[in-house]
Design a protein around this motif. Structure first.
Motif, mmCIF file in Angstrom:
data_model
loop_
_atom_site.group_PDB
_atom_site.id
_atom_site.type_symbol
_atom_site.label_atom_id
_atom_site.label_comp_id
_atom_site.label_asym_id
_atom_site.label_seq_id
_atom_site.Cartn_x
_atom_site.Cartn_y
_atom_site.Cartn_z
ATOM 1 N N UNK A 1 38.472 46.061 48.669
ATOM 2 C CA UNK A 1 37.550 45.695 47.362
ATOM 3 C C UNK A 1 38.193 45.010 46.118
ATOM 4 N N UNK A 2 39.701 45.425 45.877
ATOM 5 C CA UNK A 2 40.302 44.662 44.911
ATOM 6 C C UNK A 2 40.342 43.211 45.355
ATOM 7 N N UNK A 3 40.801 42.866 46.866
ATOM 8 C CA UNK A 3 40.586 41.345 47.251
ATOM 9 C C UNK A 3 39.198 40.869 47.120
ATOM 10 N N UNK A 4 38.075 41.623 47.256
ATOM 11 C CA UNK A 4 36.676 41.074 47.234
ATOM 12 C C UNK A 4 36.687 40.596 45.627
ATOM 13 N N UNK A 5 36.985 41.459 44.870
ATOM 14 C CA UNK A 5 37.008 41.229 43.448
ATOM 15 C C UNK A 5 37.654 39.930 42.894
ATOM 16 N N UNK A 6 38.917 40.095 43.284
ATOM 17 C CA UNK A 6 39.529 38.461 43.128
ATOM 18 C C UNK A 6 39.203 37.405 43.824
ATOM 19 N N UNK A 7 38.715 37.546 45.033
ATOM 20 C CA UNK A 7 38.143 36.439 45.409
ATOM 21 C C UNK A 7 36.873 35.924 44.894
ATOM 22 N N UNK A 8 36.021 36.816 44.853
ATOM 23 C CA UNK A 8 34.757 36.670 44.140
ATOM 24 C C UNK A 8 34.726 36.244 42.827
ATOM 25 N N UNK A 9 35.758 36.819 42.126
ATOM 26 C CA UNK A 9 35.548 36.273 40.486
ATOM 27 C C UNK A 9 36.242 35.208 40.178
ATOM 28 N N UNK A 10 37.511 34.990 41.057
ATOM 29 C CA UNK A 10 38.407 33.639 40.996
ATOM 30 C C UNK A 10 37.518 32.327 40.752
ATOM 31 N N UNK A 11 36.818 32.053 42.049
ATOM 32 C CA UNK A 11 36.116 30.715 41.737
ATOM 33 C C UNK A 11 35.271 30.526 40.441
ATOM 34 N N UNK A 12 34.590 31.568 39.997
ATOM 35 C CA UNK A 12 33.689 31.481 38.987
ATOM 36 C C UNK A 12 34.258 31.423 37.752
ATOM 37 N N UNK A 13 35.483 32.398 37.590
ATOM 38 C CA UNK A 13 36.124 32.262 36.553
ATOM 39 C C UNK A 13 37.048 30.888 36.044
ATOM 40 N N UNK A 14 37.445 30.489 37.255
ATOM 41 C CA UNK A 14 38.238 29.048 37.141
ATOM 42 C C UNK A 14 37.124 28.067 36.938
ATOM 43 N N UNK A 15 35.870 28.107 37.448
ATOM 44 C CA UNK A 15 34.867 27.062 36.818
ATOM 45 C C UNK A 15 34.304 27.280 35.459
ATOM 46 N N UNK A 16 34.404 28.439 34.813
ATOM 47 C CA UNK A 16 33.841 28.825 33.688
ATOM 48 C C UNK A 16 34.939 28.348 32.653
ATOM 49 N N UNK A 17 36.188 28.562 32.963
ATOM 50 C CA UNK A 17 37.314 28.226 32.102
ATOM 51 C C UNK A 17 37.334 26.778 32.013
ATOM 52 N N UNK A 18 37.234 26.135 33.175
ATOM 53 C CA UNK A 18 37.395 24.735 33.239
ATOM 54 C C UNK A 18 36.284 23.960 32.452
ATOM 55 N N UNK A 19 35.074 24.550 32.640
ATOM 56 C CA UNK A 19 34.231 23.650 31.624
ATOM 57 C C UNK A 19 34.174 23.925 30.192
ATOM 58 N N UNK A 20 34.556 25.247 29.841
ATOM 59 C CA UNK A 20 34.100 25.779 28.444
ATOM 60 C C UNK A 20 35.438 25.820 27.794
ATOM 61 N N UNK A 21 36.662 25.802 28.258
ATOM 62 C CA UNK A 21 37.642 25.948 27.553
ATOM 63 C C UNK A 21 38.895 25.075 28.355
ATOM 64 N N UNK A 22 40.029 25.212 28.012
ATOM 65 C CA UNK A 22 41.002 24.437 28.654
ATOM 66 C C UNK A 22 41.568 25.178 29.958
ATOM 67 N N UNK A 23 42.021 24.595 30.957
ATOM 68 C CA UNK A 23 42.375 25.240 32.182
ATOM 69 C C UNK A 23 43.558 26.198 31.874
ATOM 70 N N UNK A 24 44.312 25.937 30.889
ATOM 71 C CA UNK A 24 45.637 26.766 30.592
ATOM 72 C C UNK A 24 45.135 28.364 30.617
ATOM 73 N N UNK A 25 43.898 28.546 29.930
ATOM 74 C CA UNK A 25 43.769 30.060 30.001
ATOM 75 C C UNK A 25 43.595 30.482 31.146
ATOM 76 N N UNK A 26 43.710 29.892 32.533
ATOM 77 C CA UNK A 26 43.821 30.518 33.826
ATOM 78 C C UNK A 26 44.998 31.250 34.061
ATOM 79 N N UNK A 27 46.123 30.664 33.417
ATOM 80 C CA UNK A 27 47.115 31.327 33.472
ATOM 81 C C UNK A 27 47.401 32.334 32.255
ATOM 82 N N UNK A 28 46.992 32.013 31.310
ATOM 83 C CA UNK A 28 47.383 32.823 30.089
ATOM 84 C C UNK A 28 46.684 34.402 30.220
ATOM 85 N N UNK A 29 45.583 34.317 31.154
ATOM 86 C CA UNK A 29 44.883 35.633 31.152
ATOM 87 C C UNK A 29 45.873 36.701 32.118
ATOM 88 N N UNK A 30 46.833 36.070 32.806
ATOM 89 C CA UNK A 30 47.722 36.885 33.371
ATOM 90 C C UNK A 30 48.604 37.810 32.540
#
Length: 564
Positions: A188-217
């Motif tokens: 389930x953990x893997x599913x959440x990461x694999x499911x949310x990863x592409x969507x979060x990456x797309x949302x952040x890239x389109x509406x903010x800077x890609x740097x937040x991909x790393x800052x979220x950690x």
């Protein structure tokens, strides 16, 4: 320090070392379990004490965060690669953003697992979480492609520890009869990461800077560190056992403890892994295969692997103090080597799909990063679904895992055969999503089953190293698979583009695929067709990786199959 707890296996594994301890498989206890208020830990018949109540749940959350963040880094970055390379100007080195993370990751997974035997699970996971979190911040602040690649490698060092130790924690937190339940949790953990990863990456890239991909950690990683520090016992997983009750922080770094560590074996494994993967990654890209760089790296890797195996054999058979990083008794086991082979060949299909499909959607279909992430959902959802279903089938319905492992390999062959026929036009067919589901379901089944089967195939003292080995060889297979398909595809694309583009135009496209839109509509379509053929070729190569899992699985075949 040697783990003396009995192995959960009820079977004598054919081809394993003769000194495997033969103990009965734990029988599920149907008596009433003590409540959280009655006691904080559950003591079972072999002397092991398991965490209960708030402590168990808090440690589980910390481990879940470690696994989630580590795996989120893979899909969340892939959908943002185009945005990152367009900003830092380096599409030609795009794979190094992924590869540097995985190089740091793959070189240390077994080492994290083994060092945790010496220095304790708690200290090890605190260190890995800290490294991962600090260098996530550094990645977000990178100003050049070189900085990002270097910081990603160090982030990968922490990520490798997070996943290796997280996997070990999940099978040590609960009795063996609950492995399927906790493997389902990991799925389930893997599913959440694999499911949310592409969507979060797309949302952040389109509406903010890609740097937040790393800052979220940073906040999530900090929370995991706090929970691990507060709730993991210092002597986990030996809490409550008299031999470990007097263990203190200072004893973890005693001279006697250091004498037990196989530093030479650790160094040889790291050198052999890094030089092999680096040579394959660079072959045909920045260096010709016949170049001095490639030949020297491959020679060093070959010598490193041979030296590592010979040294581990010597340590295992003749040393009375030093504990081997990779015990020779594992290599002697036909069943275990089949599992390692299966894990290795599984890595290519898994990683190539997660990394390359989002790029294909953006380059060939000309969609946004968010749309690319959404289009990958069928695969990222099918993977954990396959893991969950196979865990339930093996645990609750006692289906022999070997049958499902072979079935999963066949599904991968079918799925990737279909994906390799995707149209070269920008048009998307609905059937493409079905192809992803077939392939993803096959990949997901084998991801979970190899982890679940491991504690039942090895001695208890080798459990942590064995779990780390499955992960390390799977990641290594993924890296090598990614390097192979990328090199073949890159050469094909460059060669085909030369038919109608100049060298400067090709260089411009390879620096940033966003420059494709600068050409006329007719040229744009031709360029996208070339890239589409290159991506289809990549998935044809994956057929070989999927097919190779079948003979590896047959090595695991026994007269009396493993049951979970």
């Amino acid at each position: 320090m040697t783990d003396s707890t009995p192995t959960p296996s009820s079977l004598v594994i054919e081809g394993a070392s003769e000194d495997v301890e033969k103990t009965p498989h734990p029988v599920q206890d149907n008596t009433r379990s003590p409540s959280d208020t009655e006691e904080t830990a559950l003591r079972v018949t072999d002397g092991t004490v398991y965490l209960k109540g708030l402590q168990l749940h808090s440690v589980t959350v910390a481990v879940a965060l470690a696994i989630f963040l580590t795996n989120l880094e893979i899909p969340i970055v892939t959908t943002a690669l185009i945005s990152i390379t367009n900003d830092l100007q380096g599409f030609n080195n795009v794979n190094w953003i992924i590869t540097s993370y995985l190089l740091g990751y793959v070189g240390v997974v077994i080492l994290w697992a083994k060092f945790s035997d010496h220095f304790g699970r708690k200290l090890s996971i605190l260190a890995s979480l800290a490294i991962f979190t600090v260098f996530s911040a550094a990645c977000g602040g990178s100003q050049t492609m070189t900085q990002l690649i270097v910081f990603r490698a160090f982030q990968g060092l922490g990520g490798g520890g997070n996943f290796a130790l997280g996997t070990i924690f999940l099978v040590e937190l609960v009795p063996p009869e609950k492995y399927p339940l906790y493997t389902t949790i990991m799925s389930v953990i893997l599913s959440m990461s694999l499911l949310l990863g592409p969507i979060l990456g797309g949302v952040i890239s389109e509406h903010s800077t890609w740097r937040w991909i790393f800052f979220l950690n940073i906040p999530a990683g900090s929370l995991a560190i706090v929970l691990a520090f507060l709730f993991i016992p210092l002597n986990f997983p030996y809490q409550g056992q008299p031999a470990y009750e007097n263990r203190r922080w200072r004893t973890l770094f005693s001279k006697a403890e250091f004498k037990n560590i196989d530093f030479l074996g650790a160094g040889l494994l790291l050198i052999a892994t890094l030089f092999l993967v680096s040579a394959i990654q660079e072959g045909g890209v920045d260096y010709a295969w016949k170049s001095g760089f490639e030949i020297s790296f491959l020679i060093i890797a070959g010598i490193g692997w041979i030296s590592f195996l010979l040294w581990e054999r010597k340590i295992t058979l003749f040393s009375k103090t030093t504990e081997p990083v990779f015990p020779w008794r594992l290599i002697k086991s036909r069943v275990w080597m089949g599992m390692i082979g299966n894990a290795f060949f599984l890595g290519g299909p898994w990683f190539v799909t997660v990394f390359q499909l989002p790029q294909r959607f953006q380059v060939v279909n000309d969609v946004s990063p968010l749309q690319a992430g959404i289009r990958l959902v069928p695969f990222t959802l099918a993977c954990p679904l396959g893991s969950i279903i196979s865990a339930v089938a093996a645990g609750k319905y006692k289906v022999p895992p070997i049958y499902m492992v072979i079935f999963a390999s066949v599904m991968q062959i079918i799925g990737f055969s279909l994906i390799s026929t995707l149209p070269t036009t920008a048009h998307t067919r609905a059937a493409e999503y079905g192809y992803q589901i077939i392939a993803g379901f096959g990949v997901g089944i084998n991801i979970s089953l190899l982890i679940m089967m491991t504690p039942f195939c090895v001695e208890a003292r080798d459990k942590s190293v064995a779990l780390g080995s499955v992960t390390q060889f799977r990641i290594m297979g993924g890296l090598i698979g990614l390097a192979v398909v990328s090199a073949v595809s890159r050469n094909t694309v460059s060669s085909d583009l030369k038919r109608f583009l100049t060298e400067d135009q090709i260089k411009l496209i390879l620096q940033s695929t966003g420059s494709i839109n600068l050409f006329t509509p007719s040229l744009q379509q031709e360029i996208r067709n070339v890239f589409a053929n290159g991506y289809n070729l990549q998935f044809k190569i994956l057929l070989g990786f999927s097919a190779a899992q079948i003979p590896s699985s047959l090595l695991m075949w026994q007269k009396k199959q493993i049951l979970l």
